[in-house]
Each structure stands twice: as C-alpha cells, then as structure tokens.
Motif scaffolding. Structure first.
Motif, short mmCIF file in Angstrom:
data_model
loop_
_atom_site.label_atom_id
_atom_site.label_comp_id
_atom_site.label_asym_id
_atom_site.label_seq_id
_atom_site.Cartn_x
_atom_site.Cartn_y
_atom_site.Cartn_z
N PHE A 96 -3.93 36.29 142.03
CA PHE A 96 -4.54 34.96 141.93
C PHE A 96 -4.39 34.22 143.25
N TRP B 110 -9.95 35.19 143.69
CA TRP B 110 -8.90 36.14 143.34
C TRP B 110 -9.18 37.47 144.03
N ARG C 84 2.45 35.55 141.76
CA ARG C 84 1.04 35.17 141.83
C ARG C 84 0.12 36.34 141.52
N VAL D 167 -1.98 29.56 136.35
CA VAL D 167 -3.02 29.54 137.38
C VAL D 167 -4.01 28.43 137.07
N ASP D 168 -4.66 27.95 138.13
CA ASP D 168 -5.64 26.87 137.98
C ASP D 168 -7.00 27.48 137.65
#
Length: 445
Positions: free
Chosen positions: A444, A426, A375, A341-342
């Motif tokens: 996310f 999120w 995700r 995840v970023d």
C-alpha cells in the motif's frame, strides 16, 4: 496461486531509447538558419569563382592584345623598343644576340613558349610577387610582356574578407527571419494547444473551430471538435451505463441482504441452513464490494475511507474456509494485528480477495498464509507454480493460466487488481516461495 520467477508485469521487447525531439518552432528556425547559411555559402563561392574567371579572361585578353600591339610597334619603329602606355605592364624585347644572356638572367622566361604564363614567388627581400607573362617568339626576336597581378591579388583578398563578413550576417538574418516566421506559423498552433488543454479540464469542452481561420489549423481544430464530441458521447454513455448498472444491481443485492439478515435472526434455524445463509450473505457482500470497486475504476475516482486490512483479510479467509469442502488446506492469518490504509473497504477487499482466491484455487494441499506487515500484505501459497508464459501474462485481462484447467472464471480478477493498484498508487508483485508456491505481495502506497 501459480508461481512466477519474474515480476508479473508483461515483458515487452526492449524498445530503443526515444531520440530527443526538438520543438517544431526550433526546427523551423534551424531550417531557416541552415538554408540561409547554405545559400549564402553557395552564392559566395559562385560569386568568387565567377569573379575570378571573368578577371582571368579579361587579363588574358588584355595581354594578348597588348603583346600583339607591342610587337607591331616594335617593327613599325624600325626595331626600337618604344614601350607601351599601359599601367601595370612591363615589356621587354630580346634579340637573337641576347638569347643566351636571357637564359642566365631569366631561365623560366627562356623556356616558355608562346602564350600566357602565371608567375609567383618572393623577391630577395622576402616580399611576394605575382604577375602574368605573355610570350611571343620569332626566330630573330622574342617579346615579353609582364602584367603585375599584385593589385588583383589584393582585390581578391579584400573580396574574400568581405565574404567572411557577409556569410555570418546573412546567416544571422536568416535566423531572425526563421524566428519571426516560426512565431507567425506556430502562433495558431500554440493557441490551439492552449485552448485544447483548457478544454480538457472541463466536463463540457468548448468548441475550438470558431477561434481559428479556415486554414490547416482550422481544419485540425474542426477535426478535434468532432473527435471531442464523439468522445464526450462515449464517456456520457459509459457513465450512464455504469450508474444504471450500479443502481440496478444494488437494488436486488439490498433485497438479498435484508432477506438473509431476517432469516438469520430466527433462532429455530438448524446449523446447515444457517451455514448456507451465511455463505449467501458473504457472497452478497463480495458482489457489493466488487460493484463498488468496478464503479470506481470506470469513473477513475479514488474514494476515501479507512480500512482495517486485518479485519478484511480475516473475513476473506473465513469466507474461503467455509467453501473448502474436503480440500486439505489450512488458511491462517499472521503478522500485525492492525494495518489501516486510506481506501474504502470495498477496494481492499476486491484486491486482496482476488489474491487469496487465486491462492486457494490453485493450491490443492498445504496452506495459504496471509501475512501482514507495516505497509504490505503477503499471500503465501504452496501451489503448483507458474510457467514462464504465465508469468509474462499473469495480469493481462482475460488471460487464464495453464493450471486453470476447467475452473470457472474469465481471467479478469488479477487485471482488476492491477487497475486498482494503479488507481490508488499501490503495488502488486509475485515472487517464488522459499520452497514451493509463490508469494504475492500487495504493497500500500
């Protein structure tokens, strides 16, 4: 972790849908238009009513004077009907010997008493007629004087048609006046709003009061300047406090990290001491991550970075596994082996760590499973569940569930998770497990 039958967001009482609100400028314009329309209609009605009453009184007075003069001229002329030199009037004298003839020709006239009587209807050819009939009756002679009202009716209709034009014209004029007045009144307010929006995008907002006169808008600008100064001071103190706390806490943590790493590098350590040092090392890392996450929340800043969620989840499980003591609890990781995840690792560690920590804390036996998806991450436990009251307040700051008992903690962990989710876009939710416990899902964005 306690379970919930509803999403964790607190349930508030249903609020009525907000009514659509018009802009203040529109309301001023509509107020002027409605005021102009109302006043014009009232004035038109009053004018028409007064005109009608005045005309009615004038005609009645005129007919009273003329029928009296008609009778006087008749008697003065020796009983001869010499008429009256008055336009729109028709006079008739009926002697005793003609009473029955009048009854056949004009039955309405025959039945009238002394006074003024309105007459209207249609002729045999369909044309309308309207007149007023003045009646004076003596035992021997009856006097009748008719005043043609057709001209008055035509004037009334013409006057009313004129009112039909005047009312819309004056309403339009009121609308234009309202638009002009609203533009003049709202110009400084709009300018204040524009400058306030521009000032809100700057870290050093400019003063607003010098740009406005000493009227109500100027007072509002001055109050906004005072509020902005106080708010700037609060924000500045908060930033300085966060920076000082972050620096002062990071320094001893860095010392602890260095000392632990140095001690762990010694080969002569026994396993018990090494395990304790590793626990200190994990706690130091958790503190560092928590400080970083809290600093991001206080600044409302989204730090960039790449985080391997599987790696963080495994580290968290290892950390909790070392602290289980004798609790019969299985901790394991399932699902995808790579989920990136970023976001900085500290933010993911704090959010996921709180979910795993709650699950471990409230589950006395069974297992806690961290399941990775494309995700999202599920934290599945076999804990005792959650009451309806706990479900409604689960993510509120400072709230500790009914199953918390005498456990340590201030009830802010899940509140931090919620704030981190809001910062990074999120989503966190809980739902009942298939057989027992709950499933907490961190998605996310």
């Amino acid at each position: 972790m306690p379970k919930a039958d509803v999403p964790p967001e607190p349930r508030a009482a249903p609020r009525p849908a907000p009514r659509a609100r018009r802009r203040l400028r529109t309301r001023i314009i509509l107020s002027f238009a409605l005021l102009g329309l109302g006043l014009t209609l009232l004035l038109a009605f009053a004018t028409n009513w007064v005109r009608g009453r005045v005309e009615e009184d004038m005609i009645t007075d005129l007919m009273d004077r003329n029928i009296n003069a008609y009778a006087e001229r008749f008697y003065a002329s020796g009983g001869r009907d010499i008429g009256l030199p008055v336009q729109q009037m028709y006079g008739r004298v009926v002697g005793r010997d003609k009473f029955e003839t009048l009854k056949k020709e004009y039955p309405e006239w025959y039945g009238f008493g002394d006074g003024i009587h309105p007459m209207s209807g249609r002729n045999e050819d369909g044309t309308p007629f309207s007149y007023k009939l003045a009646v004076r009756k003596t035992p021997d002679t009856w006097f009748f004087l008719a005043y043609d009202m057709q001209e008055s009716v035509r004037r009334t209709e013409k006057f009313e048609r004129a009112l039909y034009i005047v009312v819309p014209v004056f309403t339009l004029f009121s609308l234009l006046l309202g638009w002009w007045s609203a533009s003049r009144v709202m110009a400084p307010v709009s300018e204040l709003a524009r400058r306030l929006r521009r000032s809100g995008t700057s870290s050093d907002p400019e003063a607003l009061a010098p740009y406005f006169a000493g009227d109500e808008v100027g007072e509002l600008a001055k109050a906004l300047d005072d509020y902005s100064d106080r708010l700037t001071d609060v924000v500045q103190r908060d930033r300085e406090f966060n920076a000082d706390v972050s620096h002062e806490l990071r320094t001893p943590l860095a010392v602890i990290r260095g000392a632990v790493e140095l001690l762990l590098s010694k080969p002569e350590l026994d396993e018990r001491t090494r395990a304790r040092l590793q626990r200190i090392q994990r706690s130091e890392q958790q503190c560092t991550d928590l400080i970083s996450a809290l600093l991001l929340l206080s600044r409302n800043e989204r730090a960039v970075g790449e985080c391997d969620v599987a790696k963080v989840a495994q580290q968290l499980l290892d950390s909790h596994r070392a602290q289980l003591g004798g609790k019969p609890l299985e901790l394991r990781l399932e699902g995808a082996t790579r989920l990136v995840v970023d976001a900085p690792e500290s933010a993911v560690s704090v959010a996921l760590g709180n979910l795993i920590g709650n699950a471990v804390k409230y589950t006395q036996s069974g297992g806690v499973i961290v399941r990775l998806h494309d995700r999202a991450v599920d934290v599945v436990d076999s804990g005792p569940g959650l009451s309806a009251e706990d479900a409604a307040k689960l993510f509120e700051r400072g709230y500790r569930g009914t199953h918390a008992g005498h456990s340590q903690g201030g009830g802010i962990g899940l509140s931090i998770v919620r704030r981190l989710c809001a910062l990074y876009g999120w989503d966190v939710r809980v739902r009942p497990g298939e057989t027992q416990g709950v499933v907490a899902t961190l998605t996310f964005g």
